[in-house]
Design a protein around this motif. Structure first.
Motif, mmCIF file in Angstrom:
data_model
loop_
_atom_site.group_PDB
_atom_site.id
_atom_site.type_symbol
_atom_site.label_atom_id
_atom_site.label_comp_id
_atom_site.label_asym_id
_atom_site.label_seq_id
_atom_site.Cartn_x
_atom_site.Cartn_y
_atom_site.Cartn_z
ATOM 1 N N ASP A 1 -29.124 40.241 62.896
ATOM 2 C CA ASP A 1 -28.278 41.071 62.104
ATOM 3 C C ASP A 1 -26.571 40.763 62.181
ATOM 4 O OD1 ASP A 1 -28.082 41.687 64.739
ATOM 5 O OD2 ASP A 1 -28.433 43.957 64.276
ATOM 6 N N LEU A 2 -26.502 39.602 62.971
ATOM 7 C CA LEU A 2 -24.930 39.181 62.700
ATOM 8 C C LEU A 2 -24.632 38.563 61.586
ATOM 9 C CD1 LEU A 2 -24.567 37.789 66.553
ATOM 10 C CD2 LEU A 2 -23.473 39.916 65.439
ATOM 11 N N SER A 3 -23.465 38.950 61.015
ATOM 12 C CA SER A 3 -23.054 38.424 59.784
ATOM 13 C C SER A 3 -21.703 37.674 59.875
ATOM 14 C CB SER A 3 -23.212 39.129 58.494
ATOM 15 O OG SER A 3 -22.496 40.520 58.910
ATOM 16 N N VAL B 1 -10.049 38.332 67.788
ATOM 17 C CA VAL B 1 -10.815 38.394 66.226
ATOM 18 C C VAL B 1 -11.903 37.798 66.096
ATOM 19 C CG1 VAL B 1 -10.121 37.397 63.901
ATOM 20 C CG2 VAL B 1 -8.125 37.720 65.498
ATOM 21 N N PRO B 2 -12.956 38.660 65.940
ATOM 22 C CA PRO B 2 -14.283 38.369 65.846
ATOM 23 C C PRO B 2 -14.724 37.668 64.467
ATOM 24 C CG PRO B 2 -13.948 40.726 65.453
ATOM 25 C CD PRO B 2 -12.719 40.242 65.832
ATOM 26 N N LEU B 3 -15.388 36.796 64.702
ATOM 27 C CA LEU B 3 -15.836 35.856 63.489
ATOM 28 C C LEU B 3 -17.306 36.430 63.040
ATOM 29 C CD1 LEU B 3 -14.854 32.365 64.605
ATOM 30 C CD2 LEU B 3 -13.527 33.914 63.293
ATOM 31 N N ARG B 4 -17.966 37.081 63.571
ATOM 32 C CA ARG B 4 -19.275 37.684 63.251
ATOM 33 C C ARG B 4 -19.400 39.107 63.807
ATOM 34 N NH1 ARG B 4 -24.570 33.984 63.928
ATOM 35 N NH2 ARG B 4 -23.900 34.144 66.098
ATOM 36 N N LEU B 5 -20.080 40.119 62.776
ATOM 37 C CA LEU B 5 -20.235 41.447 63.354
ATOM 38 C C LEU B 5 -21.443 41.776 62.873
ATOM 39 C CD1 LEU B 5 -16.655 42.809 61.819
ATOM 40 C CD2 LEU B 5 -17.202 42.384 64.277
ATOM 41 N N ARG B 6 -21.925 42.821 63.440
ATOM 42 C CA ARG B 6 -23.140 43.785 63.167
ATOM 43 C C ARG B 6 -22.754 44.595 62.169
ATOM 44 N NH1 ARG B 6 -26.742 41.886 66.972
ATOM 45 N NH2 ARG B 6 -25.726 41.238 69.059
ATOM 46 N N LEU C 1 -13.994 45.855 61.721
ATOM 47 C CA LEU C 1 -13.249 44.783 62.314
ATOM 48 C C LEU C 1 -11.819 45.451 62.850
ATOM 49 C CD1 LEU C 1 -12.708 41.675 62.356
ATOM 50 C CD2 LEU C 1 -11.643 41.976 60.248
ATOM 51 N N ASN C 2 -11.995 45.491 64.110
ATOM 52 C CA ASN C 2 -10.587 46.234 64.817
ATOM 53 C C ASN C 2 -9.388 45.425 64.850
ATOM 54 O OD1 ASN C 2 -12.224 48.622 65.074
ATOM 55 N ND2 ASN C 2 -13.383 47.635 66.985
ATOM 56 N N VAL C 3 -9.074 44.659 64.063
ATOM 57 C CA VAL C 3 -7.885 43.991 63.929
ATOM 58 C C VAL C 3 -6.898 44.336 62.502
ATOM 59 C CG1 VAL C 3 -6.885 41.510 63.676
ATOM 60 C CG2 VAL C 3 -8.861 42.024 64.803
ATOM 61 N N ARG C 4 -5.776 44.579 63.016
ATOM 62 C CA ARG C 4 -4.778 44.783 61.935
ATOM 63 C C ARG C 4 -4.348 43.744 61.159
ATOM 64 N NH1 ARG C 4 0.048 47.855 65.161
ATOM 65 N NH2 ARG C 4 -0.390 45.699 66.374
ATOM 66 N N PRO C 5 -4.108 44.088 59.656
ATOM 67 C CA PRO C 5 -3.748 42.613 59.064
ATOM 68 C C PRO C 5 -2.393 41.957 59.689
ATOM 69 C CG PRO C 5 -4.223 44.572 57.510
ATOM 70 C CD PRO C 5 -4.116 45.151 59.186
ATOM 71 N N ASP D 1 -18.091 33.389 68.929
ATOM 72 C CA ASP D 1 -17.959 34.357 67.884
ATOM 73 C C ASP D 1 -16.562 35.154 67.675
ATOM 74 O OD1 ASP D 1 -20.309 33.596 67.033
ATOM 75 O OD2 ASP D 1 -21.477 35.452 68.096
ATOM 76 N N GLU D 2 -15.762 34.451 68.522
ATOM 77 C CA GLU D 2 -14.182 35.192 68.280
ATOM 78 C C GLU D 2 -13.103 34.420 68.494
ATOM 79 O OE1 GLU D 2 -13.681 38.468 71.194
ATOM 80 O OE2 GLU D 2 -13.536 36.788 73.044
ATOM 81 N N VAL D 3 -12.056 34.566 68.026
ATOM 82 C CA VAL D 3 -10.910 33.763 68.177
ATOM 83 C C VAL D 3 -9.826 34.128 68.880
ATOM 84 C CG1 VAL D 3 -9.093 32.434 66.865
ATOM 85 C CG2 VAL D 3 -11.439 32.037 66.195
ATOM 86 N N LEU D 4 -8.871 33.763 69.798
ATOM 87 C CA LEU D 4 -8.027 34.531 70.428
ATOM 88 C C LEU D 4 -6.791 33.929 70.080
ATOM 89 C CD1 LEU D 4 -9.368 33.976 74.202
ATOM 90 C CD2 LEU D 4 -9.894 35.954 72.537
ATOM 91 N N ILE D 5 -5.777 35.253 69.941
ATOM 92 C CA ILE D 5 -4.513 34.842 69.506
ATOM 93 C C ILE D 5 -3.684 35.154 70.684
ATOM 94 C CG2 ILE D 5 -2.378 35.304 67.723
ATOM 95 C CD1 ILE D 5 -4.471 35.963 65.853
#
Length: 441
Positions: free
Chosen positions: A52-54, A269-274, A279-283, A236-240
């Motif tokens: 179920d990850l997309s 920053v997640p790359l795949r979510l259920r 997406l708990n990241v602000r623009p 499945d995530e990228v770090l800044i």
């Protein structure tokens, strides 16, 4: 004296048959045969599914850009002020940008300082930060006309403000997903004749220093310029790491995190979510600033192990999907509904005579739960072929053991050790004879 066919003689023969069947029979002595059937498993025993990850949409990784360029420190403007910066009646210089699709810049280069001002002749430094180009042009005109008229024939004086070169943001991208995973056999090309396996995972860290123009300094652009979006070898995530990078002396690019970055603000920053997971990241978090580090970590190898009638090895699990028990048996080269085929092929014989060998169908999966407890899970391949709910997915660290059931082992034993031969005369005449032979099983 016991008569033939007496109860005592029959019992002794049955005991001898049972002893023959059970001596050394793994189907009977299987220590994990008393497991939990799949249909009786509690929910926590199934583990987390990858089905179920997309992938997060690319639009979600790109912050919205403003409708117009806003002037900021580091920009280089093209300014033409007739009679001040440029001869009266002359043509302003035109500069074609070296790359990109920006329009040509007109005027003399004027840098925007760190305090947001532009150094212009005959007037004090003019604050232009935060203005659009048309607004900056009006501000320059106003500065030269009020309160002092510094331009002759001011009503017709030409003043032009354009963008020669946008400001750039220096960031560092560290990637560990350029390596790969290699599996090989230590005893052959594969199959049941091989013994052991080799496993290696290579990680090649690479650093990419990037100078990103304004309004292109976002996470998606940084990943694209450093090799593309992370693949299956990456997490499945990228770090800044905000403001954690300072260029080293001599222009050397580190291939690991510099010291002190553990104190930097980390944005995940997640790359795949259920489904339904936000997406708990602000623009604004996706906009990179000077000194930011973008880190792509390699995924640690997820393995499952095989034994029993399967070759004893370690095999990789797919990073982006589930691998169910039937797919796993096929992946490792195990027998699946191939009765009559001698997979060992030790004597050169491919097809067995008689009724053949029933395919082993009992799989035991040893799974360790989050609590640390281990449970044996019993899967019937015959049932799983008909019922998709029995096709349990394997998880990292699972041990998959294939064995024959007691009935399958008994059929194999009888087929291998008992032969009933019978010859009969089919045709008899004074010219020739024909004799037939029947072998059972």
């Amino acid at each position: 004296m016991n008569r033939p066919g007496s109860p005592l003689r029959i019992a002794a023969a049955a005991a001898a048959l049972v002893a023959a069947l059970t001596s050394g029979c793994a189907a009977v002595t299987n220590p994990v045969a008393d497991g939990i059937p799949v249909r009786r498993l509690p929910p926590e025993a199934f583990g987390e599914s990858k089905a179920d990850l997309s992938a997060v949409s690319l639009a979600a990784l790109t912050p919205p850009a403003p409708p117009a360029h806003l002037i900021g420190p580091g920009d280089t403007l093209g300014v033409f002020i007739e009679g001040v910066l440029g001869e009266r009646g002359g043509q302003p210089p035109v500069r074609i940008p070296e790359q990109g699709s920006a329009p040509p810049g007109i005027g003399f280069p004027i840098p925007i300082r760190e305090d947001g001002t532009a150094p212009l002749p005959l007037i004090d430094p003019l604050k232009l930060e935060g203005l659009t180009l048309p607004q900056a042009q009006d501000r320059v005109r106003e500065a030269y006309l009020k309160p002092k008229k510094l331009l002759a024939d001011s009503d017709k004086a030409r003043i032009i403000v354009t963008l020669l070169r946008p400001r750039q943001y220096h960031v560092l991208v560290l990637r560990e997903d350029a390596g790969g995973t290699t599996f090989g056999s230590a005893g052959g090309l594969g199959g049941f004749g091989s013994t052991g396996a080799t496993f290696s995972q290579t990680r090649r860290a690479a650093g990419y220093p990037l100078d990103l123009p304004a309004y292109e300094n976002n996470l998606l652009n940084a990943l694209t310029r450093s090799g593309g979006l992370p693949g299956a070898e990456a997490q499945d995530e990228v770090l800044i790491l905000r403001g954690a990078y300072q260029p080293a002396a001599g222009g050397q690019v580190p291939d690991a995190l510099p010291a002190g970055t553990e104190k930097a603000l980390t944005i995940r920053v997640p790359l795949r979510l259920r489904p339904g997971e936000p997406l708990n990241v602000r623009p604004e978090d996706l906009v990179l600033q000077n000194g930011d580090i973008v880190q792509v970590k390699a995924r640690s190898g997820e393995l499952f192990y095989t034994g029993g009638l399967l070759p004893p090895r370690a095999f990789p699990l797919p990073a982006d999907r589930d691998l169910d028990v039937i797919e796993a048996v096929i992946l490792v080269g195990g027998p699946l509904i191939n009765g009559g085929l001698n997979t060992n092929n030790l004597s050169g014989q491919i097809v067995q005579t008689g009724l053949g060998f029933p395919s082993p169908s009992q799989v035991t999966i040893l799974r360790r739960l989050k609590s640390g407890a281990q449970i044996p899970i019993i899967v019937s391949l015959n049932r799983a072929m008909k019922d998709p709910r029995e096709r349990i997915a394997l998880r990292a660290g699972d041990v998959m053991l294939l064995q024959s059931t007691v009935g399958e082992a008994g059929a194999q034993y009888l087929t291998s050790n008992f032969r009933f031969n019978s010859a009969y005369q089919a045709i008899r005449s004074r010219f020739f004879n024909s004799v037939g032979t029947v072998t059972l099983p």
